[in-house]
Motif scaffolding. Structure first.
Motif, PDB file in Angstrom:
ATOM      1  N   GLU A  16       5.302  -5.540  -1.323  1.00  0.00           N
ATOM      2  CA  GLU A  16       5.230  -5.796  -2.273  1.00  0.00           C
ATOM      3  C   GLU A  16       4.399  -4.061  -2.746  1.00  0.00           C
ATOM      4  O   GLU A  16       5.859  -3.637  -3.601  1.00  0.00           O
ATOM      5  N   ARG A  17       3.587  -3.521  -2.432  1.00  0.00           N
ATOM      6  CA  ARG A  17       3.338  -2.512  -2.861  1.00  0.00           C
ATOM      7  C   ARG A  17       3.611  -1.407  -1.988  1.00  0.00           C
ATOM      8  O   ARG A  17       4.234  -0.437  -3.247  1.00  0.00           O
ATOM      9  N   LEU A  18       4.756  -0.859  -1.248  1.00  0.00           N
ATOM     10  CA  LEU A  18       5.309  -0.141  -0.806  1.00  0.00           C
ATOM     11  C   LEU A  18       7.144  -0.638  -1.654  1.00  0.00           C
ATOM     12  O   LEU A  18       7.357   1.052  -1.793  1.00  0.00           O
ATOM     13  N   LEU A  19       7.630  -1.453  -2.045  1.00  0.00           N
ATOM     14  CA  LEU A  19       8.773  -1.439  -2.673  1.00  0.00           C
ATOM     15  C   LEU A  19       8.532  -0.383  -3.786  1.00  0.00           C
ATOM     16  O   LEU A  19       9.306  -0.163  -4.609  1.00  0.00           O
ATOM     17  N   THR A  20       6.953  -1.237  -4.707  1.00  0.00           N
ATOM     18  CA  THR A  20       6.488  -0.627  -5.692  1.00  0.00           C
ATOM     19  C   THR A  20       6.606   0.574  -6.006  1.00  0.00           C
ATOM     20  O   THR A  20       6.431   1.401  -7.169  1.00  0.00           O
ATOM     21  N   VAL A  30      13.876  11.415  -1.484  1.00  0.00           N
ATOM     22  CA  VAL A  30      14.137   9.993  -0.320  1.00  0.00           C
ATOM     23  C   VAL A  30      14.965  11.276   0.710  1.00  0.00           C
ATOM     24  O   VAL A  30      14.373  11.344   1.993  1.00  0.00           O
ATOM     25  N   THR A  31      15.198  12.144  -0.094  1.00  0.00           N
ATOM     26  CA  THR A  31      15.747  12.917   1.131  1.00  0.00           C
ATOM     27  C   THR A  31      14.634  14.123   1.260  1.00  0.00           C
ATOM     28  O   THR A  31      14.790  15.055   2.306  1.00  0.00           O
ATOM     29  N   GLN A  32      13.648  13.663   0.802  1.00  0.00           N
ATOM     30  CA  GLN A  32      12.328  15.690   0.883  1.00  0.00           C
ATOM     31  C   GLN A  32      11.620  14.918   2.492  1.00  0.00           C
ATOM     32  O   GLN A  32      11.881  13.743   3.074  1.00  0.00           O
ATOM     33  N   SER A  33      10.718  15.366   3.105  1.00  0.00           N
ATOM     34  CA  SER A  33      10.012  15.251   3.954  1.00  0.00           C
ATOM     35  C   SER A  33       8.937  14.163   4.470  1.00  0.00           C
ATOM     36  O   SER A  33       8.600  14.213   3.104  1.00  0.00           O
ATOM     37  N   SER A  34       8.775  13.370   5.089  1.00  0.00           N
ATOM     38  CA  SER A  34       7.914  12.352   5.191  1.00  0.00           C
ATOM     39  C   SER A  34       6.901  13.054   6.473  1.00  0.00           C
ATOM     40  O   SER A  34       7.153  14.514   6.319  1.00  0.00           O
ATOM     41  N   ARG A  35       6.062  13.235   6.536  1.00  0.00           N
ATOM     42  CA  ARG A  35       4.776  12.981   7.523  1.00  0.00           C
ATOM     43  C   ARG A  35       4.976  12.987   8.709  1.00  0.00           C
ATOM     44  O   ARG A  35       3.609  13.896  10.040  1.00  0.00           O
ATOM     45  N   LEU A  36       5.849  12.386   8.807  1.00  0.00           N
ATOM     46  CA  LEU A  36       6.410  11.979  10.510  1.00  0.00           C
ATOM     47  C   LEU A  36       7.052  13.228  11.036  1.00  0.00           C
ATOM     48  O   LEU A  36       8.071  13.457   9.625  1.00  0.00           O
ATOM     49  N   PRO A  37       7.030  14.267  11.907  1.00  0.00           N
ATOM     50  CA  PRO A  37       7.310  15.542  12.149  1.00  0.00           C
ATOM     51  C   PRO A  37       9.191  14.893  12.781  1.00  0.00           C
ATOM     52  O   PRO A  37       9.514  13.817  13.209  1.00  0.00           O
ATOM     53  N   GLY A  38      10.117  15.644  11.961  1.00  0.00           N
ATOM     54  CA  GLY A  38      11.805  15.737  11.968  1.00  0.00           C
ATOM     55  C   GLY A  38      12.296  14.197  11.109  1.00  0.00           C
ATOM     56  O   GLY A  38      13.398  14.293  11.318  1.00  0.00           O
ATOM     57  N   LEU A 139       5.244   7.968   4.421  1.00  0.00           N
ATOM     58  CA  LEU A 139       5.875   8.872   2.853  1.00  0.00           C
ATOM     59  C   LEU A 139       5.408   9.833   2.214  1.00  0.00           C
ATOM     60  O   LEU A 139       6.331  10.305   1.517  1.00  0.00           O
ATOM     61  N   GLY A 140       4.394   9.694   2.236  1.00  0.00           N
ATOM     62  CA  GLY A 140       3.344  10.840   1.817  1.00  0.00           C
ATOM     63  C   GLY A 140       3.501  10.631   0.272  1.00  0.00           C
ATOM     64  O   GLY A 140       4.235  11.727  -0.032  1.00  0.00           O
ATOM     65  N   ILE A 141       3.452   9.640  -0.509  1.00  0.00           N
ATOM     66  CA  ILE A 141       3.671   9.690  -1.539  1.00  0.00           C
ATOM     67  C   ILE A 141       1.954   9.179  -2.475  1.00  0.00           C
ATOM     68  O   ILE A 141       2.692   8.239  -4.005  1.00  0.00           O
ATOM     69  N   GLY A 142       0.875   9.294  -2.208  1.00  0.00           N
ATOM     70  CA  GLY A 142       0.096   8.671  -2.819  1.00  0.00           C
ATOM     71  C   GLY A 142      -0.545   7.713  -2.670  1.00  0.00           C
ATOM     72  O   GLY A 142      -1.884   7.643  -2.730  1.00  0.00           O
ATOM     73  N   TYR A 143      -0.414   7.198  -1.148  1.00  0.00           N
ATOM     74  CA  TYR A 143      -1.458   6.009  -0.709  1.00  0.00           C
ATOM     75  C   TYR A 143      -1.452   6.616   1.002  1.00  0.00           C
ATOM     76  O   TYR A 143      -0.508   6.879   1.331  1.00  0.00           O
ATOM     77  N   LEU A 145      -4.903   6.277   3.935  1.00  0.00           N
ATOM     78  CA  LEU A 145      -5.715   5.520   4.637  1.00  0.00           C
ATOM     79  C   LEU A 145      -7.108   4.761   4.287  1.00  0.00           C
ATOM     80  O   LEU A 145      -6.782   4.085   4.667  1.00  0.00           O
ATOM     81  N   GLU A 146      -7.084   5.303   3.074  1.00  0.00           N
ATOM     82  CA  GLU A 146      -8.497   4.862   2.370  1.00  0.00           C
ATOM     83  C   GLU A 146      -8.003   3.560   1.633  1.00  0.00           C
ATOM     84  O   GLU A 146      -8.918   3.152   1.206  1.00  0.00           O
ATOM     85  N   ASP A 147      -7.001   3.610   1.070  1.00  0.00           N
ATOM     86  CA  ASP A 147      -6.256   2.624   0.243  1.00  0.00           C
ATOM     87  C   ASP A 147      -5.636   1.457   0.870  1.00  0.00           C
ATOM     88  O   ASP A 147      -5.747   0.655   0.227  1.00  0.00           O
ATOM     89  N   LEU A 148      -5.763   1.839   2.357  1.00  0.00           N
ATOM     90  CA  LEU A 148      -5.625   0.265   2.929  1.00  0.00           C
ATOM     91  C   LEU A 148      -6.225  -0.635   2.815  1.00  0.00           C
ATOM     92  O   LEU A 148      -8.157  -0.620   2.560  1.00  0.00           O
ATOM     93  N   PRO A 149      -5.692  -1.960   3.362  1.00  0.00           N
ATOM     94  CA  PRO A 149      -6.623  -3.338   2.941  1.00  0.00           C
ATOM     95  C   PRO A 149      -7.583  -3.013   3.959  1.00  0.00           C
ATOM     96  O   PRO A 149      -7.941  -2.417   5.101  1.00  0.00           O
ATOM     97  N   ALA A 150      -9.291  -3.492   4.073  1.00  0.00           N
ATOM     98  CA  ALA A 150     -10.600  -3.101   5.282  1.00  0.00           C
ATOM     99  C   ALA A 150     -10.378  -3.565   6.050  1.00  0.00           C
ATOM    100  O   ALA A 150     -10.632  -3.853   7.568  1.00  0.00           O
ATOM    101  N   ASP A 151      -9.941  -5.215   5.865  1.00  0.00           N
ATOM    102  CA  ASP A 151      -9.342  -5.647   6.485  1.00  0.00           C
ATOM    103  C   ASP A 151      -8.820  -6.028   7.918  1.00  0.00           C
ATOM    104  O   ASP A 151      -8.310  -5.342   8.921  1.00  0.00           O
ATOM    105  N   PHE A 152      -7.460  -4.768   7.145  1.00  0.00           N
ATOM    106  CA  PHE A 152      -6.367  -4.724   8.248  1.00  0.00           C
ATOM    107  C   PHE A 152      -7.295  -2.794   9.083  1.00  0.00           C
ATOM    108  O   PHE A 152      -6.740  -3.412  10.030  1.00  0.00           O
ATOM    109  N   THR A 153      -7.676  -2.792   8.193  1.00  0.00           N
ATOM    110  CA  THR A 153      -8.193  -0.686   9.136  1.00  0.00           C
ATOM    111  C   THR A 153      -8.987  -1.520   9.968  1.00  0.00           C
ATOM    112  O   THR A 153      -8.914  -1.229  11.176  1.00  0.00           O
TER     113      THR A 153
END
Length: 229
Positions: A16-20, A30-38, A139-143, A145-153
């Motif tokens: 839900e966070r991602l979809l929002t 959507v057509t622009q580069s992500s942080r993953l090469p290629g 995706l490079g849209i503002g989310y 690694l620091e925003d990840l849930p602590a238990d997930f990290t």
């Protein structure tokens, strides 16, 4: 102890966070580069949708993908689609994964993933959680690694540290987060032990191939070069 019900709820919240966040983009973004090469952001979204369907296959006893070539072709075909189609695909495939996961099943059984990798069925929801969280960052849209849930990290650092444990190319390495949590990995190569300290987000970024380790402090040798995931 693995709690697949907790992980399924976490997958749903992460989706839900991602979809929002993605819903605030436009077709050009959507057509622009992500942080993953290629890969564009469209590639990342298409991959997330197909991964959900692939994990349904795993839970229902089918091969995860028909083949590596078919997997790659599906991602390429899905990448250029407009935003509304991408969103619907990610949402609908996520719902199919949740539905398959709610079906009665033996969560202690062994299932087969890609490339002959096996795992317990109970770990499949966490694997999906990893896909959603890390690719949201990609995706490079503002989310970040620091925003990840602590238990997930913490759990993903633990998972990756175990994955590289004993690897022939990685010297013995001790990982220490700023809050004192620690892990060990490597040990299959000469040298070490190397001490790597820093924020948990930077430790995860380095282990997951998302950061170069510049934010980490290293003692006892150079920062180990990790093999690709």
């Amino acid at each position: 102890m693995i709690d697949h019900a907790h992980d399924l709820a976490s997958v749903q919240a992460a989706t839900e966070r991602l979809l929002t966040a993605v819903g605030a983009l436009d077709n050009a973004a959507v057509t622009q580069s992500s942080r993953l090469p290629g890969w564009t952001r469209g590639h990342v979204l298409a991959h997330l949708a197909r991964n959900a369907d692939a994990l349904v296959n795993v839970l229902e006893g089918r091969p995860m993908y028909v083949s590596g070539e078919a997997r790659d072709a599906d991602i390429e075909a899905g990448a250029p689609r407009p935003l509304d189609v991408q969103l619907a695909d990610v949402r609908d495939s996520a719902a199919r994964f949740q539905e398959a996961s709610r079906a009665p099943q033996d969560w202690s059984r062994t299932v087969e993933l890609r490339n002959g990798i096996t795992d317990r069925a109970a770990r499949v929801p966490f694997r999906r959680w990893v896909e959603v969280e890390l690719h949201h960052v990609d995706l490079g849209i503002g989310y970040e690694l620091e925003d990840l849930p602590a238990d997930f990290t913490e759990r993903e650092i633990d998972f990756l540290a175990r994955r590289f444990s004993g690897h022939q190319d990685v010297p013995a390495t001790n990982l220490v987060a700023e809050d004192g949590r620690s892990w060990t990995t490597g040990g299959g190569a000469e040298g070490g032990p190397v001490l790597v300290e820093g924020p948990a987000a930077d430790l995860l970024g380095w282990l997951a191939g998302r950061r170069d380790g510049a934010g980490l402090r290293v003692k006892g040798g150079a920062l180990p070069a990790l093999p690709p995931l």
